[in-house]
Design an enzyme around this catalytic site. Structure first.
Site, PDB file in Angstrom:
ATOM      1  N   GLU A 226      -7.666   9.584  11.174  1.00 26.71           N
ATOM      2  CA  GLU A 226      -7.713   9.163   9.761  1.00 26.71           C
ATOM      3  C   GLU A 226      -9.151   8.840   9.344  1.00 26.71           C
ATOM      4  OE1 GLU A 226      -4.564   6.341   8.799  1.00 26.71           O
ATOM      5  OE2 GLU A 226      -3.057   7.862   9.232  1.00 26.71           O
ATOM      6  N   GLU A 349       1.539  12.013  13.073  1.00 23.21           N
ATOM      7  CA  GLU A 349       2.109  10.727  12.660  1.00 23.21           C
ATOM      8  C   GLU A 349       3.122  11.011  11.563  1.00 23.21           C
ATOM      9  OE1 GLU A 349      -0.402   7.307  11.951  1.00 23.21           O
ATOM     10  OE2 GLU A 349      -1.862   7.984  13.446  1.00 23.21           O
TER      11      GLU A 349
HETATM   12  O1  AHR Z   1       1.089   4.270  12.952  1.00 20.57           O
HETATM   13  C1  AHR Z   1       0.427   3.183  12.387  1.00 20.57           C
HETATM   14  C2  AHR Z   1      -0.901   3.565  11.750  1.00 20.57           C
HETATM   15  O2  AHR Z   1      -0.673   4.418  10.682  1.00 20.57           O
HETATM   16  C3  AHR Z   1      -1.870   4.321  12.598  1.00 20.57           C
HETATM   17  O3  AHR Z   1      -2.635   3.490  13.419  1.00 20.57           O
HETATM   18  C4  AHR Z   1      -2.741   4.992  11.595  1.00 20.57           C
HETATM   19  O4  AHR Z   1      -3.296   6.188  12.071  1.00 20.57           O
HETATM   20  C5  AHR Z   1      -1.816   5.197  10.417  1.00 20.57           C
HETATM   21  O5  AHR Z   1      -2.385   4.789   9.241  1.00 20.57           O
END
Ligand code: AHR
Length: 545
Positions: A226, A349
């Site tokens: 990110e 994610e």
């Molecule tokens: O999964 C939780 C968080 O969500 C992670 O650390 C991040 O990459 C995302 O914003």
């Protein structure tokens, strides 16, 4: 036309997710023009109208791309009890463990064939320094986990502990490196420490002194996380330049290592374009992050995991279906630079993100997991199957105790969530070949939300058997479905179902078996047609024989 993408849409070209959000305004003229199927009456509060049927066509003679097993991957971050307490309890714990790993958790994860685990973050990755997590545990530095709850991180779970977990699970490894706050040499040296042949370099000898002479393999290396946010708040062009630089110096000495760039979130198409244009030739994958939130306007007000109104069931479904549109559009941009689809879109994610369980540390992202999450998982896994040519790896967030988890633990107790059981149902999808299945579905309506009720995917496994996954997201009505099987020879269909009476039916430590798969035999095959009635709010997986 990509048959995998056609979801109950008649001839209307807009992706389902966007239609779901704008449908109330546009619906009447489109129906009049015959562009979308006519819908049942909109009066939600009136008695449900007679159930409409869904139809589908399975094209077993037009196999698509293989579904990579790593699409069923998991994410485990140093966050709350995701690692500590959830996976790792240490050798001296009274909780039964195998060299520090919880035995109950290991057994449960092995039972669903966890194929890959991404570690150590997330946001944590861009503040992680790998040297903190090697050597004698007592000498490892205690630091503050500034991203997640401000708690002490004692680094007792580090590189050796992660690879020990992967060895026990037989899973592919995904090491997420620190680009945000460490120089490229740090990533290069970590890769060398992990992969250099036994007895060769100084770092290989250090690894041996720390207890592991043989090198490990890194299947995936994350180049930051990110970078548009917690990884450094970068512009896409700057992130792409840095990605090129870090990718250049990270060299595995033990087999191929696919480099995954920090990609877009949601609909950030500008990010995808810049990363592919500037760094596309130096990476093997671009990560996509997308979380489903029932209320998606304010990150401080996402909606509750349990006890939610039906309206939030509906928005959860429509927001989940947006994944189809995001993947389609990011893939189209990637096609411009990489028509051969060498670079994968790694949805590393995904999952639901609700308000934290009341009374817990809000930085631990603890939430219960209900039948709604099971349906969300089925929808997303079907979408990934539709895009198996580009989506060749994914990771649900997160594996244990965090967000849409497989498992929840509380001291010595452990419970399997409804999401866990969906991953169990879809095990045959790992490494199978995707088969196109076109669905025409009735619609589910609640307030301004309208979404197709039925989602499907189908595969042929390596033994030649065909399996069909069917999701009915309508929480109120069963949907009769007939699937034309084309030239597929089958005479029987049976499998398992996950459903429940309440929208938020869930498993707790006191009642761990409220939502579990049950045998499903109410499907018939006759004259080349599979006939089944999908109960309301259900995920059904059928094996055709
Ligand atoms: O999964 C939780 C968080 O969500 C992670 O650390 C991040 O990459 C995302 O914003």
């Amino acid at each position: 036309m990509n048959l995998f993408n056609r979801h109950a849409v008649g001839t209307h070209a807009e992706p389902a997710a966007r239609r779901a959000r704008v449908l109330p305004r546009l619906m009447a003229p489109l129906v009049l023009a015959g562009l979308i199927p006519a819908m049942p009456a909109l009066a939600q509060d009136a008695a449900p109208p007679a159930t409409e049927a869904a139809t589908a066509t399975l094209h077993a003679d037009r196999p698509g791309a293989p579904i990579h097993r790593d699409v069923f991957g998991q994410f485990a971050e140093h966050l709350g009890h995701g690692i500590y307490g959830g996976i790792w309890v240490g050798k001296s714990s009274r909780i039964p463990n195998d060299a520090g790993y919880r035995r109950d958790v290991l057994a449960a994860l092995k039972a669903i064939n966890v194929p890959m685990v991404r570690w150590p973050g997330g946001c944590f990755a861009d503040e992680y320094h790998w040297r903190d997590g090697i050597g004698a545990t007592k000498d490892r530095p205690v630091k503050v986990n500034t991203n997640w709850g401000g708690v002490n991180e004692d680094n007792s779970f580090g590189t050796h502990e992660y690879f020990g977990l992967m060895d026990r699970l037989g899973a592919s490894t995904y090491v997420a490196a620190n680009l945000g706050s460490a120089p490229p040499a740090e990533t290069a040296q970590w890769v060398e420490y992990i992969t250099a042949p036994e007895g060769t370099t100084k770092l290989a000898k250090e690894r041996q002194r720390n207890g592991h002479a043989a090198p490990w393999k890194i299947q995936y290396l994350g180049i930051g996380n990110e970078l548009w946010g917690c990884g450094g708040n970068m512009r896409p062009e700057y992130a792409a330049d840095l990605t090129n630089r870090y990718a250049q110096f990270a060299k595995s000495a033990n087999g191929p290592m696919l480099k995954i760039a920090s990609g877009p979130s949601d609909s950030n198409y500008e990010w995808t374009d810049a990363l592919m244009r500037i760094a596309g030739k130096n990476i093997d994958g671009l990560a996509l992050h997308y979380y489903t939130r029932p209320r998606d306007k304010d990150w401080n007000d996402k909606g509750a995991a349990l006890g939610f109104p039906e309206r939030e069931w509906a928005t959860t479904m429509s927001h989940t279906l947006a994944m189809e549109e995001f993947i389609t559009k990011h893939s189209a941009i990637m096609d411009k630079y990489d028509p051969a689809k060498r670079v994968m879109l790694a949805v590393d994610e995904w999952g639901t993100w609700y308000d934290p369980t009341p009374g817990t540390n809000p930085g631990f992202l603890e939430q219960q997991n209900s039948l709604r999450d099971a349906v969300v998982a089925g929808l997303n896994l079907n979408i990934f199957a539709h895009h198996s040519d580009r989506v060749r790896m994914a990771a649900i967030a997160q594996m244990v105790n965090v967000l849409q988890a497989m498992l929840l633990t509380d001291g010595p107790r452990m419970v399997k969530t409804p999401t866990y059981w969906v991953f169990d149902l879809y095990k045959s999808w790992q490494g199978a070949t995707a088969l196109p299945i076109e669905v025409t579905s009735p619609w589910y309506h609640k307030d301004e939300v309208a979404v197709p009720s039925v989602s499907a995917s189908a595969v042929r496994d390596t033994a030649g058997q065909v399996h069909v996954a069917l999701v009915n997201l309508d929480p109120n009505r069963a949907v009769p479905l007939s699937v034309s099987l084309g030239n597929l020879q089958a005479s029987q269909a049976a499998g398992r179902i996950i459903t429940g009476t309440a929208m938020d039916a869930h498993n707790s430590f006191d009642q761990p078996d409220v939502v579990t798969p049950q045998p499903f035999t109410a499907a018939q095959v006759a004259n080349g047609t599979l006939s089944v009635t999908l109960p309301a709010k259900s995920v059904v997986v059928l094996d055709l024989r």
